[in-house]
Design an enzyme around this catalytic site. Structure first.
Site, mmCIF file in Angstrom:
data_model
loop_
_atom_site.group_PDB
_atom_site.id
_atom_site.type_symbol
_atom_site.label_atom_id
_atom_site.label_comp_id
_atom_site.label_asym_id
_atom_site.label_seq_id
_atom_site.Cartn_x
_atom_site.Cartn_y
_atom_site.Cartn_z
ATOM 1 N N GLU A 87 -5.220 25.743 -12.190
ATOM 2 C CA GLU A 87 -4.509 25.770 -13.448
ATOM 3 C C GLU A 87 -4.809 24.730 -14.582
ATOM 4 O OE1 GLU A 87 -2.320 29.011 -12.756
ATOM 5 O OE2 GLU A 87 -1.465 27.657 -14.292
ATOM 6 N N GLY B 290 -7.604 4.700 12.324
ATOM 7 C CA GLY B 290 -8.106 5.813 13.160
ATOM 8 C C GLY B 290 -7.451 6.725 13.227
ATOM 9 N N ARG C 199 1.063 -1.054 0.096
ATOM 10 C CA ARG C 199 -0.154 -0.084 -0.036
ATOM 11 C C ARG C 199 0.822 1.196 0.011
ATOM 12 N NH1 ARG C 199 -4.263 -0.939 4.806
ATOM 13 N NH2 ARG C 199 -5.250 1.148 4.109
#
Lengths: 692, 692
Positions: free
Chosen positions: A443, A420, A347
């Site tokens: 932009e 959490g 991850r």
């Protein structure tokens, strides 16, 4: 070889504080100090340290954990801090010319402290400064010192207003700036909400007896600097609360027949004579367009660098947390750090590699932009300069989307990976996400910008197909396309994970992928046109499935290519080659793996093995990079004061830091001020049912 | 056939307000009223309308656009609102049993108003109520009326605390609840921060002369309801500001040898006799485990439903905006609505389809859970009941991740698709994103939960491979796996886009995909074990590349299957079949298309055409669904007051609504209160340079 750090540099590269992270740090195969010196250089390290130390010592920059700052208060604080940055004058104009990379470094340091500060400073000084510098002429240079002393506080807007000559122009020599209606009001202009005294306004230029000459920039005074009250004819206001960057005041403005002198026109691209005649130094419209495109790039390149900052901060927080937070384990008794789980590694670590690769790219693209702006300042009107403007425009237009999305997704992954605690405001991941979010929008919306890049590539293929022209660009980012017919014949030949752990594998695959997507897009576009679609429709119908992935793959290839070359230079110290090579390979292969379906579809991949090898290579690299992750974080993390996240502190004393911070918040253990509401007036169930 | 709406129902299903959206609405091929009656039924429509009207009329629920609410104030307001909901008593206990779907409908209505309110109400009444109901016994039912009159305000925590018998137990009949240290303190408990008077505490149960019996739930009083001060031995506090849901007070608690009577143990799973002996009605550990797993599901099913609410709201805002916001066009003069761009359609419409498919799934899974809980309440200890618990657990554990991530990504896409206006706080997309975010984390981190589902499937394959057992489950979600050897021989045979526009195509592909991933995961796991990995390591090493996609694909298949069956029922009115079929096909194929690499890798797809057909089918369905998108939004959007987004109002008067809201904010046109800071004390450049 980089010389070893002298004794006097202990302060420049201090040792880690001792703590629970020591074990992880000890596992690294390289010296983070050597990597720091190689990547940044001593002068740059010293420059950043000077900035961070100044902020840390200055009470105006004190952190206020848990404070519920009002919008008004936050904007005031940010304004005062911006002013203070000018007083520090970290970077003189001479230094800026000598070491241009200190410009993004300054912005990055401010961004690490607070995005709102970086953007406010950037908009006021650099964006405005560069607009004057690149679009104006001698007569506008008087604004430059005013910017730095804040006599004029600036903002920058592109809009649908009209600038009409004021008849008879030759007498009064004025333009009239006018917004026809509410819908033409310009929303969202940074610094305009509360502070700007002057605006660079882009308006459609009309001159006597002539047609419209398109958008041109004007400097328009919008507030009285003494009172901050609006000038006559100007309605200017604040947009209100945003999802993030609330230290920055975004505003809107409408102009009711506001008169500005002829000299307000920033006249590098085109001017109006005292007699009211339009003149332009560019004869070739294509050249003029190329040059003006280059001018658009500076904002996008700055955003690229701010997105990288946000990603770096989030990685530092999430990786330190993951190395100290223990959960479950092989036995009931033994809990292991969450970073030991392959899931957590996959991850987070690709985003760590992305932070390194994109950081390198943002610096190199900034240097390209400097080259372009120097050409502009020196009046270079060569074809090469125009081509350089187009190429930088194509790269900047796709790099802002790639970096802002990578940061957005990476920060979200960090937020979730910290559970959490990542959701607790004080740990800063929410602020990072919210402050990064507009990078996807301002932009130019990311998806719209990608069309600029795919159009650029399609624009190069057409002359090749029709006239056999070569693919050549000043920065050589497209030169490989010259070999596209033979590249399209290639296949993925790697059959073992061991042979795949190199960014060269990804480079070859990316080159095939870009050629494939370019050919497919070109064919699809022509097929759309043949079946009767207008150019507008045809492009829109191709963008989702073809143009968008083409632009992204092209930019990813460029990022991978530049980082690959950087880490394989002969000057890389031998002890750093392994870790840098792994970072480069991880970013490249992970990024490539998201295109696996296209690699199969176009026939570059075939069989089960190709996809498996790629997937397993990414997993293996994650595990290898994990072993070096804490020292790699040391390089990208600012001091604790700047990082400002209890779960991301360098000591790694997770619970101590977190409990300390939670208990320090105001009223944490106090009962609610409204406690009597609880004990009196108990609800009578259904007492209001009759009102339904 | 659904009967036509009678005259009296004009108030129930009022016409759209006239406005710029009329043209879009006129294009729909069906009557949204008929769809509303088919999907919800008149009774449910009336129920929701009652709730929304009550909130709209009640000043306590008045919206305060642009207000900078302090944390304390927001928590007070949310508490008072929660109390008021009890006074309205929208849903009596009898109604709840008669129409169980009104329970999630009530939570969804509150969630549409404000997530914090829904979660506070849910935690207090339903989660606690269901804990008492499913884990407690007769003696605990006295708590139920106390919940509704708020004499006891509740929270619910799972933790590492210990519950020790108090020696000599037979004399005092007390447990002692104790947290050994800071690290064992429970963070994040909802309602605990400021309001809870009682907590359901899970603690490891130790009884005299016996080993630990694992986690058991106890009711522990933590605050005095009269004063809201903590009970002796309890340290309880507030976590502070979060990224979202700040109306909800999350807290932490530590217990220092707190004594609770024997009866505090919620004793359905196991009890301790007055003499101190542990007894359990479940002899079979596997059955007891299955039943307790089912109990875990109710929180996850509620979160599923709240995630769907967030997605619905975001879709309503972004689609109405996209139908009214015009940008560029085929000519300079003619600007078209951004919804007309295929890019915008493909960014948004798959999420609209997802909102419908997941909404249906959340209702059907809720009804499954009701069946399970009824079994529990009636003391069903059959093997089927335990299997039902396991199956629901597997579905709920993957549906929370799928729904919360879909909502998270969908809301972010909406935010970006609305450009700068999506970034304005008042338009609510930021709040939705922030309030949805914890759905990815609480009640189990999404990635961790997915492992529950993949373990469930692997646990069914092993007996099949070893003993030839059948795949059978009470809800039949796994029954198709019985044919896995022949399913794995199938290939994708669709060669034209026209043949692909049906969810049946996706269903077949998904079945193959789940079989493929299940086999691959099983093989990989065994290979890991053979090469010496422990069970713990082997599972961790398989999760990223195998277990995770397996769990997600299985759940997506279940969602697609249930929605496919729903929209192909014979009772679907003929005029609705086309639109429902398209929604079902769009969700199914779009969702499937994200697995295209695996479909190629495993050989289900081959050649360029397969991927192209899938991609083009999604594009075609987006364009078809676009034509119906506004009436589809009408069904999922609450009234403007509840939706609370100027760019998402039903009238579609975009600029009027937006300007109205912007100008209504306080101080929008006023100069900053700190204006003198601007004009006096101009910064002297470099005046602080000596301090560096």
């Amino acid at each position: 070889m980089v010389p070893p750090v002298e004794g006097g540099d202990a302060a420049l590269l201090p040792e880690f504080p001792r703590g629970p992270l020591d074990a992880y740090r000890a596992r690294a195969s390289f010296s983070w100090k050597e990597l720091a010196l190689f990547t940044e250089g001593e002068d740059m390290l010293r420059f950043k340290k000077t900035i961070f130390s100044a902020l840390e010592k200055d009470p105006l920059f004190a952190r206020s954990p848990g404070a519920d700052l009002s919008l008004e208060k936050y904007r005031e604080l940010n304004f005062l801090r911006c002013k203070r940055i000018f007083e520090y004058d970290f970077l003189s104009v001479e230094d800026m010319f000598k070491s241009p990379l200190k410009v993004p470094a300054l912005i990055q340091c401010l961004g690490m402290y607070d995005s709102s500060l970086a953007v406010k400073y950037l908009l006021h000084s650099l964006v405005f400064g560069s607009a004057v510098y690149s679009s104006g002429s001698e007569r506008h240079l008087t604004y430059i010192p005013k910017i730095f002393s804040m006599e004029a506080y600036l903002c920058h807007t592109r809009t649908e207003m009209f600038a009409n000559y004021n008849q008879p122009f030759s007498l009064v020599q004025e333009f009239i700036i006018h917004s026809p209606d509410f819908e033409a009001a310009k929303f969202w202009v940074g610094n305009m909400g509360k502070t700007a005294t002057h605006a660079v306004v882009f308006a459609k230029l009309h001159v006597p007896g002539d047609q419209c000459h398109g958008l041109h920039p004007f400097i328009v005074q919008i507030r009285d600097p003494k009172t901050l009250l609006p000038m006559p004819g100007v309605m200017v206001g604040d947009m209100g609360k945003k999802l993030g960057q609330n230290g920055l005041d975004n505003g809107f403005a409408m102009f009711h027949k506001v008169r500005v002198p002829r000299q307000s026109l920033l006249n590098r691209m085109g001017d109006v004579t005292p007699e009211g005649t339009y003149v332009s130094p560019f004869k070739d419209v294509r050249q003029r367009f190329g040059v003006s495109l280059g001018g658009l790039s500076s904002g996008r390149v700055s955003i690229l660098s701010l997105a990288v900052v946000n990603l770096k901060l989030a990685m530092a927080i999430a990786l330190r947390f993951s190395a100290t937070r223990r959960q479950f384990g092989p036995t009931e008794e033994e809990e292991i750090a969450v970073l030991e789980y392959p899931m957590q590694q996959c991850r987070l670590l690709p985003y760590l590699a992305a932070a390194y690769a994109l950081d390198h790219f943002s610096k190199s693209l900034f240097l390209d932009l400097v080259e372009f702006q120097r050409g502009l300042a020196s009046g270079d009107r060569s074809a090469r300069q125009a081509e350089l403007g187009r190429e930088i425009h194509a790269l900047a237009s796709a790099s802002k989307p790639l970096a802002s999305w990578t940061a957005q997704q990476g920060i979200q992954e960090c937020r979730e990976a910290c559970g959490g605690h990542g959701y607790l405001a004080m740990n800063r991941l929410g602020v990072l996400r919210d402050d990064n979010d507009p990078n996807c929008t301002y932009e130019g919306d990311n998806n719209v910008l990608l069309q600029q890049t795919s159009n650029y590539l399609l624009g190069l293929l057409a002359p090749r197909v029709q006239d056999g022209a070569c693919f050549r660009s000043p920065l050589k980012s497209v030169d490989f396309l010259d070999a596209y017919p033979s590249i399209l014949d290639q296949k993925f030949e790697v059959s073992s994970v061991a042979d795949c752990l190199d960014s060269a594998v990804a480079l070859a695959a990316y080159k095939w992928l870009v050629c494939y997507l370019l050919r497919e897009t070109y064919q699809k576009l022509n097929q759309e046109k043949r079946s009767g679609s207008s150019d507008f429709e045809a492009r829109n119908n191709c963008q989702v499935s073809h143009g968008r992935p083409l632009a992204l793959a092209f930019l990813e290839l460029t990022v991978v290519q530049r980082f690959h070359e950087h880490v394989h230079q002969p000057c890389v110290p031998p002890s750093l080659r392994a870790v840098l090579g792994r970072l480069s390979a991880l970013y490249a292969l992970w990024s490539l793996s998201r295109h696996a379906a296209l690699l199969y579809r176009g026939g570059y991949f075939s069989g089960e093995q190709a996809g498996e090898v790629l997937e397993n290579a990414v997993l293996a690299l994650c595990s290898q990079v994990k072993r070096c992750s804490l020292p790699l974080v040391r390089l990208i993390a600012p001091p604790d004061f700047v990082l400002d996240s209890p779960i991301g502190r360098a000591t790694g004393e997770l619970y101590k830091n977190l409990w300390g911070a939670v208990l320090q918040e105001s009223k944490v253990l106090e009962r609610a001020s409204w406690w009597p509401e609880f004990s009196v007036n108990k609800p009578v169930i259904g007492s209001l049912k009759s009102k339904l």
